[in-house]
Design an enzyme around this catalytic site. Structure first.
Site, PDB file in Angstrom:
ATOM      1  N   LYS A   1       0.925  -1.266   0.075  1.00  0.00           N
ATOM      2  CA  LYS A   1      -0.166  -0.118  -0.413  1.00  0.00           C
ATOM      3  C   LYS A   1       0.545   1.237  -0.160  1.00  0.00           C
ATOM      4  O   LYS A   1       1.996   1.040   0.477  1.00  0.00           O
ATOM      5  CB  LYS A   1      -0.440   0.134   1.754  1.00  0.00           C
TER       6      LYS A   1
ATOM      7  N   TYR B   1      16.745  30.339   8.278  1.00  0.00           N
ATOM      8  CA  TYR B   1      15.015  30.764   8.624  1.00  0.00           C
ATOM      9  C   TYR B   1      16.089  30.754  10.258  1.00  0.00           C
ATOM     10  O   TYR B   1      15.771  30.572  10.881  1.00  0.00           O
ATOM     11  CB  TYR B   1      14.485  30.633   8.475  1.00  0.00           C
TER      12      TYR B   1
END
Ligand SMILES: *Cc1c(COP(=O)(O)O)cnc(C)c1O
Length: 400
Positions: free
Chosen positions: A69, A289
């Site tokens: 899956k 950042y």
């Protein structure tokens, strides 16, 4: 093997062999040329197959399927399934109907179970594509049997019984009712009776025994139907279990199925990012950042081309679960500052400058930085790391 400059000597740098191109093409790659790629995800199909064999060999009396899956936990459903098919795996589990349709296109003779079950009114889709639904509700059982009855068919389906997880599945009461319901049982073929364990990753957890006992009670009501209970952890923890079909997922892909035991599986996925720039940062300057990291000394920082858009969680570099690092030029280099969308910074001050250069590969995950370690730094599990791997990498399927 990484060479002295951190490049994998065994990986082609520009030409991808045709068979790997074919596998890679399925991924709708941004580019087939690894030199132009955002990063390289090397998927070792030999290790994958060995992991599958390891589980199969623990259970000589059962069949071993593969749970593929979510694009085989992010590693590529078709190449993974084809490699396992070549090894003798004939049964696969997907989550969604369209995953099953895709798999059937490539492996038309495979038995493909769809874990999410049949959406309302879609029994015909399953019939048309030769998919076997996992029936999770009483309503689904009724719809599936009505579809069969109207066409005088007796198509197979798995019956999923919930034994305590409270996720999907018939209640034990409904399973009992079904076992005595000749009208329903006449109109489909129950080809598998399954349940799922909530705590298999902790084999000593008392819930395993309770779920098993309940499952044993229910399977006694369906004496001729093959049974399936084990995911990866259960398949490894309890060799030679008395059930008929194993459903391993994570262990095939090299993740540790256990919470508190060492990992018995071989690593399958190695993620390389590329050094885009090596820069000098003076003492007192910050990186990234928010200026969250400040150099205590003059430092050398490598900027690598991988970020949170690729599945490198920001949390990894926050150091909540200890300092995180990459492996480059034979050494570990810690992340510094925040991870951005496409970029991350690592401190390479400890590495001799002459072995570092633009374009060299850095192992973000692989034999030296395990998927489980990365998961731990990110505060998650290997499953989430693998299924979060972004679409921008070139996926290379190797077999060494
Ligand atoms: C995902 C899944 C598996 C595989 O579990 P792993 O822990 O990855 O081995 C097995 N059975 C069911 C029902 C699943 O949803």
């Amino acid at each position: 093997m990484l060479d002295r400059k951190g490049r994998d000597a065994t990986l082609p740098t520009s030409a991808v062999p045709p068979v790997e191109r074919a596998a890679a093409a399925w991924q709708t790659l941004p580019t087939e040329d690894p030199a132009l790629a955002g990063g390289i995800l090397d998927i070792n199909l030999k290790a994958l197959v060995e992991n599958w064999r390891q589980i199969r060999d623990l259970h000589p009396n059962a069949r071993t399927s593969a749970v593929v899956k979510a694009n085989a936990y992010g590693l590529g459903m078709i190449p993974v399934a084809e490699a396992l098919w070549a090894e003798g795996c004939r049964t696969f589990f997907v989550a969604l109907p369209h995953e099953g349709e895709e798999l059937k296109k490539h492996l038309p003779r495979a038995e493909v179970f769809v874990l999410a079950g049949v959406p309302r009114g879609e029994a015909g889709y399953f019939h048309e594509h030769g998919l076997t639904p996992v029936l999770n509700t009483w309503e689904e059982v009724e719809e599936w049997t009505a579809y069969n009855a109207a066409r005088e068919l007796r198509l197979p389906a798995a019956v999923h019984v919930d034994t305590g997880m409270n996720r999907l599945g018939l209640s034990p009461g409904e399973a009992r009712r079904l076992s005595g319901h000749d009208n329903l049982l006449r109109n489909f073929r129950p080809c598998l009776l399954m349940s799922h364990l909530a705590c298999a990753d902790t084999p000593g957890h008392e819930m395993n025994g309770r779920q098993k006992a309940l499952f044993d009670e229910i399977r006694a009501l369906f004496p001729s139907v093959p049974t399936s209970l084990a995911n990866s952890a259960a398949a490894i923890a309890w060799p030679n279990w008395e059930y008929d079909l194993l459903r391993p997922g994570i262990a095939l892909y090299g993740g540790n199925p256990f919470s508190e035991r060492s990992n018995p599986m071989r690593a399958v996925a190695t993620l390389y990012a590329t050094v885009l720039q090596v820069r000098e940062v003076r003492r007192g300057e910050s990186v990234g950042y928010g200026a969250t990291w400040t150099a205590k000394d003059d430092s050398r920082i490598a900027i690598i081309g991988v970020g949170y858009a690729d599945g490198l969680f920001r949390r990894v570099a926050e150091g909540v679960a200890g300092p995180a690092h990459v492996f480059v030029a034979g050494q570990f280099a810690p992340y510094v500052g925040r991870i951005s969308m496409d970029l991350a910074a690592v401190d390479v001050s400890a590495i001799a400058p002459d072995v570092l250069e633009r374009g060299m590969r850095v192992e973000v995950m692989g034999p030296h930085v395990s998927v489980d370690e990365l998961a731990c730094w990110a505060g998650t599990i290997a499953y989430e790391i693998l299924t979060s791997l972004g679409p921008r990498f070139t996926r290379l399927y190797t077999s060494s």
